[in-house]
Design an enzyme around this catalytic site. Structure first.
Site, mmCIF file in Angstrom:
data_model
loop_
_atom_site.group_PDB
_atom_site.id
_atom_site.type_symbol
_atom_site.label_atom_id
_atom_site.label_comp_id
_atom_site.label_asym_id
_atom_site.label_seq_id
_atom_site.Cartn_x
_atom_site.Cartn_y
_atom_site.Cartn_z
ATOM 1 N N ASP A 99 0.796 -0.735 0.366
ATOM 2 C CA ASP A 99 -0.531 0.090 0.461
ATOM 3 C C ASP A 99 0.786 1.195 0.122
ATOM 4 O O ASP A 99 1.821 1.256 0.155
ATOM 5 C CB ASP A 99 -0.837 0.013 1.344
ATOM 6 C CG ASP A 99 -1.665 1.536 1.332
ATOM 7 O OD1 ASP A 99 -2.488 1.924 0.659
ATOM 8 O OD2 ASP A 99 -1.290 2.102 2.473
ATOM 9 N N ARG A 136 -11.669 17.894 9.442
ATOM 10 C CA ARG A 136 -11.501 17.998 11.326
ATOM 11 C C ARG A 136 -11.815 16.512 11.940
ATOM 12 O O ARG A 136 -10.502 16.228 12.584
ATOM 13 C CB ARG A 136 -11.999 19.197 12.383
ATOM 14 C CG ARG A 136 -11.341 19.781 13.154
ATOM 15 C CD ARG A 136 -12.174 20.870 13.860
ATOM 16 N NE ARG A 136 -11.522 21.614 14.561
ATOM 17 C CZ ARG A 136 -12.213 22.115 15.379
ATOM 18 N NH1 ARG A 136 -12.728 23.309 15.004
ATOM 19 N NH2 ARG A 136 -11.376 22.686 16.656
ATOM 20 N N GLU A 179 -9.768 10.539 10.846
ATOM 21 C CA GLU A 179 -8.339 10.515 11.030
ATOM 22 C C GLU A 179 -7.022 9.729 9.677
ATOM 23 O O GLU A 179 -5.613 9.802 10.185
ATOM 24 C CB GLU A 179 -8.859 8.686 11.787
ATOM 25 C CG GLU A 179 -9.320 8.643 12.178
ATOM 26 C CD GLU A 179 -9.335 8.098 14.240
ATOM 27 O OE1 GLU A 179 -8.485 7.216 14.134
ATOM 28 O OE2 GLU A 179 -8.848 9.554 14.875
ATOM 29 N N HIS A 180 -7.257 10.160 8.482
ATOM 30 C CA HIS A 180 -6.995 10.434 7.118
ATOM 31 C C HIS A 180 -5.597 11.017 7.042
ATOM 32 O O HIS A 180 -5.457 12.105 7.625
ATOM 33 C CB HIS A 180 -7.105 10.300 6.141
ATOM 34 C CG HIS A 180 -6.927 8.769 5.229
ATOM 35 N ND1 HIS A 180 -5.325 10.063 4.445
ATOM 36 C CD2 HIS A 180 -7.242 8.410 4.326
ATOM 37 C CE1 HIS A 180 -5.324 9.440 3.114
ATOM 38 N NE2 HIS A 180 -5.702 8.216 3.383
ATOM 39 N N GLY A 209 -11.720 5.913 1.570
ATOM 40 C CA GLY A 209 -10.393 5.203 0.471
ATOM 41 C C GLY A 209 -10.336 6.605 -1.037
ATOM 42 O O GLY A 209 -9.536 6.746 -1.772
ATOM 43 N N GLU A 210 -11.755 7.520 -0.906
ATOM 44 C CA GLU A 210 -12.215 8.717 -1.816
ATOM 45 C C GLU A 210 -11.966 10.474 -0.692
ATOM 46 O O GLU A 210 -11.074 11.369 -1.093
ATOM 47 C CB GLU A 210 -13.943 8.558 -1.812
ATOM 48 C CG GLU A 210 -13.605 6.973 -2.036
ATOM 49 C CD GLU A 210 -14.305 7.659 -3.733
ATOM 50 O OE1 GLU A 210 -14.258 7.829 -5.009
ATOM 51 O OE2 GLU A 210 -15.533 6.430 -3.923
ATOM 52 N N LEU A 212 -17.019 19.569 0.443
ATOM 53 C CA LEU A 212 -16.367 18.140 -0.180
ATOM 54 C C LEU A 212 -15.345 18.439 -0.067
ATOM 55 O O LEU A 212 -14.097 19.381 -1.364
ATOM 56 C CB LEU A 212 -17.103 17.329 -1.742
ATOM 57 C CG LEU A 212 -17.352 16.270 -2.074
ATOM 58 C CD1 LEU A 212 -19.534 16.697 -1.093
ATOM 59 C CD2 LEU A 212 -18.371 15.912 -3.812
ATOM 60 N N ASP A 225 -0.599 -0.375 6.325
ATOM 61 C CA ASP A 225 -0.979 0.155 7.247
ATOM 62 C C ASP A 225 -2.165 0.393 7.894
ATOM 63 O O ASP A 225 -2.506 0.744 9.082
ATOM 64 C CB ASP A 225 -0.165 1.454 7.484
ATOM 65 C CG ASP A 225 -1.163 2.290 6.607
ATOM 66 O OD1 ASP A 225 -2.257 1.713 5.942
ATOM 67 O OD2 ASP A 225 -0.969 3.984 6.666
HETATM 68 P P1 ADP Z 1 -3.563 4.449 -0.865
HETATM 69 O O1 ADP Z 1 -4.007 3.714 -1.286
HETATM 70 O O2 ADP Z 1 -2.119 5.150 -0.942
HETATM 71 O O3 ADP Z 1 -3.083 4.221 1.677
HETATM 72 P P2 ADP Z 1 -6.217 6.109 0.938
HETATM 73 O O4 ADP Z 1 -6.973 4.562 0.347
HETATM 74 O O5 ADP Z 1 -5.493 5.924 1.787
HETATM 75 O O6 ADP Z 1 -4.617 5.762 -0.101
HETATM 76 O O7 ADP Z 1 -6.197 7.121 -0.135
HETATM 77 C C1 ADP Z 1 -6.867 7.348 -1.231
HETATM 78 C C2 ADP Z 1 -7.178 8.428 -2.393
HETATM 79 O O8 ADP Z 1 -8.074 9.293 -1.480
HETATM 80 C C3 ADP Z 1 -6.099 10.244 -2.038
HETATM 81 O O9 ADP Z 1 -4.650 9.855 -2.740
HETATM 82 C C4 ADP Z 1 -6.573 10.981 -1.599
HETATM 83 O O10 ADP Z 1 -6.525 11.451 -2.505
HETATM 84 C C5 ADP Z 1 -8.329 10.659 -1.280
HETATM 85 N N1 ADP Z 1 -8.569 10.385 0.107
HETATM 86 C C6 ADP Z 1 -8.615 9.310 1.036
HETATM 87 N N2 ADP Z 1 -9.477 10.028 2.245
HETATM 88 C C7 ADP Z 1 -9.564 11.008 2.129
HETATM 89 C C8 ADP Z 1 -9.486 12.168 2.928
HETATM 90 N N3 ADP Z 1 -9.238 12.382 4.308
HETATM 91 N N4 ADP Z 1 -9.704 13.699 2.498
HETATM 92 C C9 ADP Z 1 -9.040 13.674 1.409
HETATM 93 N N5 ADP Z 1 -8.980 12.946 0.279
HETATM 94 C C10 ADP Z 1 -8.731 11.357 1.089
HETATM 95 MG MG MG Z 2 -3.011 3.201 2.738
#
Ligand code: ADP
Ligand code: MG
Length: 724
Positions: free
Chosen positions: A424, A458, A461-462, A490-491, A503, A623
């Protein structure tokens, strides 16, 4: 109907190998009123479900004690004390047995050299008596108590062997064709061997306990609590969540908590594996066991005991000693039939050679007696019953010392042989601490854009969310309270901020929501991707008003780790929800074989399944944020736990401290550990499997059998303990 069933949990001492587990399970399950029994060899614990109307706790405990097991205090520290005591007892017995064995050996050699006197057999008899009635007496008690319950185990086997040697010796005193000296000495050796086996398993257990003792010793026993400005000292056991503890320079932090006063450099390396000390401030988390280097901290307790980070590591280490790879489970089943088989083989060959001597009139009584004794020597099972569990315990302990927590048997059987490893990106290949490096706002003030975006994020947790909030704080932008906050894993996120719908997320997600981008915003998105930035777009009331570029650096060691896996012919894949261009650039920089960008959490699972369907074994490293389902789907899930969060149930291996190199190190460690296990099995199998048929011929002198046995045990021990 409606009978009440109670649960009894006991820590027991004296379990030496799989046979003890069998013995206990059989004996306890035969007690009236006992519903079911579960015994864990590595944990040395027992769980009994029983009907209190039919049987009492004391009766169950009595049965165990009669079988020769000790009941321990379930409190861990005491249990450790007792296993040390047990080891000391086993050592004392071993020393006594050793001295008697040396005496027997000198006697043996002198007989070989032709120094036979009429006293020799009597000296040998005295030696045999002294070992069987001295350090070997406990075996008799155990054998007797097992037989009484109709259980055949290794103690019974040994006693029959040793007693037949002894009786054979006595016969030899009157029947000229039987050599009494050799037979007495054979029973000395046989008993000594059993005592050695007992010592060995006690030794291994204490060694693996030491990993836990080390972890436990990271916890101070006494803590200073602050109540209304006054300090009190109390025991760590009485500490509760919500209390405030004070930690001074050089002291260990006693529990997990949040700093509410003070500032200090904190060294977490021993606990989490995080290599560099960090400066911690009010509001920062601290983890119990780490050292407060240079300041005084007041810490509000958030977790104590088993709920704390250290407590959970200890739990995982303990658990790791209890699981069994499939191959051991199969072995356990085989062993169930093994002892009766050896017993019957011994008796059968004894009878066979008696009849043979009778038919051919050879009067050869040595052969049947030799056959009986040597079959029990060569068939002695602890080489088999200990060989594999020992190697696994040893290798789990070694891994735990490096903060690699192995949680399943599959990890051993699969991880060393994977074909593909999937990483990942965010938080795994990268540090997971993105920083805002560029903000582009359109039709709105930059600070205002950040206000909307960071307020919406806010409660997320991302790592991206945290980065936005940090950026806002650094620029003194005061955040509001979001309403109707919603996470799209993931979005991105959505929320209502100051009555406007906001958004924040992947540009693709906004597009799918029907939000239009201006040409210039599109250009910025391409521009950011070219600069390897993670891009999030921000829309306010349905209009995209800006994009934010963040940089999350790849871990320093990432490139090296990828190369290592490639060298082992493992295909490396980078998987990320981030935009394709950014993912491609990072994959190229680090040398991945393949990459997937724009991947939603569910598609991560599908991609893994797809690779599996092509017949490849897949490991997934993540992770735990947005990739838990993928970790579960993979043949081996590896969680890279950063900071204090290690509650990742979906993984087979947990690596704390966030060092990616450990992912490769784990593969090497498990490979060696598993190879050791199989080697041990081979040694044990050769010894038992080849030895028993040879012994059944009755041509093998007991002394030769003893030497073979000592060699095989030494080989097992050396192989288990030489460096991994
Ligand atoms: P990865 O697969 O690299 O671990 P994630 O699945 O956590 O990444 O997130 C994928 C994408 O979704 C990020 O690159 C971001 O563009 C978007 N994203 C996810 N969560 C958030 C969030 N809380 N705020 C803004 N964008 C987000
Ligand atoms: Mg990740």
């Amino acid at each position: 109907m409606g009978e009440r069933i109670e649960r009894l949990y006991l820590k027991i001492g004296g379990i030496s190998c799989s046979f003890c587990v069998e013995t206990i399970e059989k004996a306890v399950s035969r007690i009236d009123g006992v519903e079911s029994v579960r015994v864990s060899l590595a944990h040395e614990e027992l769980i009994v479900y029983y009907n209190p109307k039919l049987v009492t706790k004391d009766e169950i405990i009595y049965t165990l004690e009669e079988l020769g097991y000790t009941i321990k205090d379930p409190r861990r520290a005491r249990a450790l004390e007792e296993s040390m005591e047990e080891l000391r007892r086993a050592r004392r017995r071993l020393i006594k047995a050793g001295i008697i064995t040396i005496g027997a050996t000198i006697l043996m050699v002198s007989m070989w050299l032709g120094l036979k006197t009429i006293f020799h057999p009597y000296i040998a008899m005295a030696l045999a008596l002294s070992i069987m009635a001295g350090p070997g007496l406990w075996i008799k008690k155990r054998a007797y108590n097992s037989i009484k319950r109709g259980i055949l185990n290794q103690h019974v086997l040994l006693e029959i062997g040793a007693l037949s040697g002894f009786i054979g010796g006595i016969l030899g005193l009157v029947i000229p064709r039987i050599p009494p000296g050799e037979l007495f000495i054979a029973s000395v050796y046989l008993t000594a061997y059993h005592i050695l086996g007992d010592y060995t398993s006690a030794f291994v257990r204490v060694r693996s306990d030491q990993a836990i003792i080390k972890l436990l010793s990271l916890q101070p026993k006494r803590v200073t609590v602050v109540v209304e400005g006054n300090e009190f000292v109390k025991s760590i056991d009485d500490l509760r969540v919500g209390e405030v503890v004070r930690v001074r320079p050089g002291e260990r932090i006693p529990c997990d908590g949040v700093i509410i006063m003070g500032k200090a450099t904190v060294d977490e390396s021993i606990v989490t594996g995080e290599p560099t000390p960090v400066i911690k401030n009010i509001g920062d988390d601290v983890v119990g066991g780490s050292i407060c280097v240079d300041g005084t901290l007041d810490i509000e307790v958030t977790a104590v005991g088993e709920d704390s980070f250290l407590g959970r590591i200890i739990k995982y280490v303990e658990e790791a000693r209890a699981f069994k790879p499939n191959i051991i489970l199969i072995l356990d089943k085989v062993l169930r039939y093994y002892i009766p088989f050896v017993l019957i083989t011994g008796l059968a060959s004894f009878t066979f050679w008696i009849i043979y001597a009778y038919i051919y009139g050879t009067m050869d009584l040595i052969r049947p007696i030799y056959a009986l004794i040597t079959v029990y020597v060569m068939g002695y099972p602890c080489a088999l019953g200990m060989a594999m569990p020992l190697a696994i315990i040893r290798s789990n302990t070694a891994a735990a010392m490096e903060r690699i927590l192995v949680r399943s048997g599959e990890a051993y059987q699969v991880y060393p042989y994977i074909d593909v490893i999937v990483f990942d990106k965010t938080g795994t290949v990268t540090y997971g601490r993105p920083k805002v490096v560029d903000v582009y706002a359109e039709g709105i003030d930059r600070d205002e854009l950040i206000y909307y975006a960071a307020t919406a994020e806010r409660y997320s947790e991302h790592p991206i969310a945290r980065a936005l909030v940090e950026y806002a704080e650094a620029h003194e932008i005061y955040l509001g309270i979001p309403r109707e906050f919603h996470v799209y894993p993931g979005e991105g996120v959505s929320a209502i901020v100051s009555n406007k719908v906001v958004l924040v997320g992947r540009p693709k997600m906004l597009e799918e929501e029907g939000i239009k981008f201006s040409d210039y915003i599109r250009k910025m998105i391409t521009n950011y991707a070219g600069r390897r930035l993670t891009t999030v777009a921000v829309s306010i009331d349905g209009v995209c008003m800006g994009v934010i570029g963040l940089r999350d650096l790849p871990r320093e060691e990432a490139h090296k780790v990828i190369q290592k896996f490639k060298k082992d012919s493992v295909k490396t894949i980078l998987l990320s929800g981030d935009n394709k261009m950014t993912v491609r650039e990072i994959a190229r920089d680090l040398g991945f074989d393949k990459y997937y960008g724009d991947v939603m959490p569910e598609r991560k699972v599908k991609i893994i399944r797809g690779i599996q369907e092509s017949g490849a074994r897949v490991a997934m490293v993540g992770d735990g944020i947005n990739d838990a389902p993928a970790l579960t789907q993979a043949d081996v899930g590896i969680a890279l736990a950063t900071g204090t969060d290690i509650a990742i149930e979906s993984s087979d291996i947990i690596i704390t401290g966030g060092n990616l190199m450990k992912v490769y190190r784990a593969k090497k460690l498990l490979e060696k550990g598993y190879r050791r296990t199989k080697e041990n099995l081979l040694v044990a199998f050769i010894f038992n499997g080849v030895g028993v048929p040879i012994a059944a011929t009755g041509l093998l002198p007991p002394t030769a059998a003893m030497i073979a046995m000592i060699l095989s045990v030494s080989a097992l021990l050396i192989n288990t303990f030489r460096g991994l």
